[in-house]
Design an enzyme around this catalytic site. Structure first.
Site: not given
Ligand code: XMP
Length: 536
Positions: A86, A180, A182, A234-240
């Site tokens: 585009c 596009h 994508e 933090s307890g979330g998925v990312d930091s775990t």
């Protein structure tokens, strides 16, 4: 942190299109690593390391306005394959001597594209065109068009309105699409991207989670050496997942994990986090119980930003105090579970800046900033998207329930208890929310999936009002609870989850029967925008 070693990489120059992120995702799904950088970034050796091809993205701007960003001119002298999408195509055209003009009427939505010339001369365009069927539906969104191709370019396809849809250079590996690929509305979009990535750029499928893990572990071990690492959890998925990666790479003695139980967590949250990390081999898990401090700081506060600020400030105070108390040597590294999308949203080096609607306290802190200045920050997930983090979590052996957990905001229940937060209200909300989530895990969609897994984020909100009801023969004056459930790709926009009414009715009954303080349950039917996901 440069965690990724040599592998084929597709660089995406972001000129501001809403779909730039999607280009990155689609190509990663093909098994090739992508990086998105602002469209006008200087293309020095570091940026170009490992790059096999460059995509110039779309843009809301026109090539003729001052806002239309211009790539480093070097992009045309590198000899690398280029794909303009585009605005990217229009940019390539104008930069190389062609003409782009405004259309009398924008082309928007689905358009038929027909290939009228498959007899390409160039090697690159031949490989590229191999990805195209003779005609297909494509998604267009543009107000300008190519009215004269740049010298050396040739048109291979037009849209049903007669404008150029696919062009390519006759001798150089430069290709352009007015539509596009994508976007899922474009038929064969993935095949077209694959033809560019594999056919033209010659990339190999080297982006696999297994390989990522190996590369990150090697570079992490080399960088950290025998120094200690402190990860803020933090307890979330990312930091775990970040914790799991550290624990699987370094000696357990080196890894310090710090988690604050603010008293604003979901039911059994601290226990779940503790169990998950201990299962992964955590030896130094520092859980800071600071409920009283947080409730004290929130006392009397009703306004959402005031609450967020009080929590953010206290977080920083406690973080500094507790880190100092640990007495780690100055050489320690600080780790966080930052994702690729966090970097994009905070405008740190990649892509667009997001606008601030709510202050998220957990993006940075003086401690994090200081460590970053010293070059001692570790962000082992900073190349990953959320669903890639979930995949990585599975590979690292994290419990499936933890991997699938819905996102939870840093300020926790404080932004789900409207108005003043008290210990009693936290208790009521925690119980109601736990029942709601338990029900979502028990109930199934028609295709047999758990409702919980079909929903991007679900939670309960305690409203600052009470209403009249009957319990037995007596008058009851109970709190009003709102249930929220949304579908989303990234939390930036959200749709209301279309609950079967039967499920809502049964969940409501169970909550009012089990939590005596709640007299009435409502369902929030607002999308984002105009609402936000959280209520405060
Ligand atoms: P909103 O309410 O802004 O939420 O539509 C978008 C997503 O972000 C989460 N959220 C936060 N996450 N710290 C976080 O880490 C915060 O302060 C915060 N506020 C909202 C929210 O749960 C949703 O997933």
């Amino acid at each position: 942190m440069d965690t990724v070693g040599p592998m084929d990489k597709i660089l995406i120059l972001d000129f501001g299109s809403q779909t730039t992120q999607l280009i990155g995702r689609r190509i990663r799904d093909l098994g090739v690593y992508t990086e998105i950088i602002p469209g006008d970034t200087a293309l020095d050796d570091a940026v170009l390391s490992g790059v096999a091809g460059i995509i110039l993205s779309g843009s809301p701007e026109s090539v003729y306005t001052a806002e239309g960003a211009v790539p480093d001119k070097k992009v045309y002298a590198l000899g690398l394959p280029l794909l303009g999408i585009c605005y990217g195509l229009q940019r390539m055209t104008v930069d190389n001597g062609g003409v782009v003009e405004s259309l009398p009427k924008s082309e928007y939505g689905r358009k038929e594209v027909t290939l009228h010339d498959k007899n390409s001369i160039g090697n690159a365009s031949r490989k590229f065109l191999a990805g195209f069927p003779p005609s297909f539906t494509a998604w267009m969104s543009h107000g300008d068009t190519l009215t004269r191709l740049a010298p050396g370019f040739r048109e291979y396809a037009v849209s049903d309105t007669g404008y150029p849809a696919v062009v390519a250079h006759e001798t150089k590996p430069w290709l352009g699409l007015q539509f596009h690929p994508e976007v899922t509305h474009t038929e064969c979009g993935l095949e077209i991207l694959a033809a560019f990535v594999f056919g033209v750029c010659g990339c190999k499928k080297s982006w696999t989670m297994e390989q990522y893990v190996e590369e990150v572990r090697t570079s992490l071990a080399a960088r950290v050496g025998s120094n200690p690492v402190l990860l803020l959890i933090s307890g979330g998925v990312d930091s775990t997942v970040a914790g799991a990666l550290l624990l699987k790479t370094l000696k357990a003695d080196q890894v310090h994990l710090m988690y604050m139980d603010t008293g604003l967590m979901r039911k059994d949250e601290t226990k779940t986090v503790q169990t998950a990390l201990e299962q992964l081999g955590a030896k130094h898990l520092h859980i800071i119980y600071c409920e009283e401090e947080f409730l004290g700081a929130l006392k009397g506060l009703e306004e959402p930003e005031a609450k967020r600020k009080a929590i953010g400030d206290l977080f920083i105070t406690i973080q500094e105090r507790e880190v100092a108390r640990l007495g780690l040597p100055d050489s320690y590294f600080l780790a966080q579970g930052t994702l690729y999308t966090d970097l994009i949203e905070s405008g740190k080096g990649v892509g667009k800046k997001a606008h601030l609607i709510k202050s998220h306290h957990n993006v940075g802190s003086p401690l994090v900033d200081a460590k970053r200045k010293l070059g001692r920050i570790i962000e082992p997930l900073d190349r990953l998207y959320k669903d890639e983090v979930r995949r990585l979590g599975r590979i690292l052996g994290i419990d499936e329930e933890v991997v699938r957990r819905h996102p939870f905001p840093g300020p926790g229940l404080a932004v789900r208890i409207l108005g003043e937060v008290t210990k009693e209200k936290c208790g009521i909300l925690r119980e109601a929310d736990a029942l709601y989530i338990e029900e979502l895990k028990k109930r199934r969609t028609p295709s047999g999936e758990r409702l919980y897994d079909d929903i991007w984020q679900a939670f309960a909100v305690l409203l600052p009002i009470r209403s009249v009801g009957v319990a037995g023969d007596a008058r009851k004056y109970g709190w009003v609870l709102a249930l929220r459930a949304i579908t989303s790709a990234d939390g930036m926009t959200a749709d209301v989850y279309p609950f079967p009414v039967k499920d809502l009715l049964e969940i409501s009954t169970r909550i009012t029967n089990t939590v005596p303080d709640i007299g009435r349950v409502t369902y929030d039917i607002s999308s984002k925008p105009p609402a936000t996901i959280e209520w405060e």
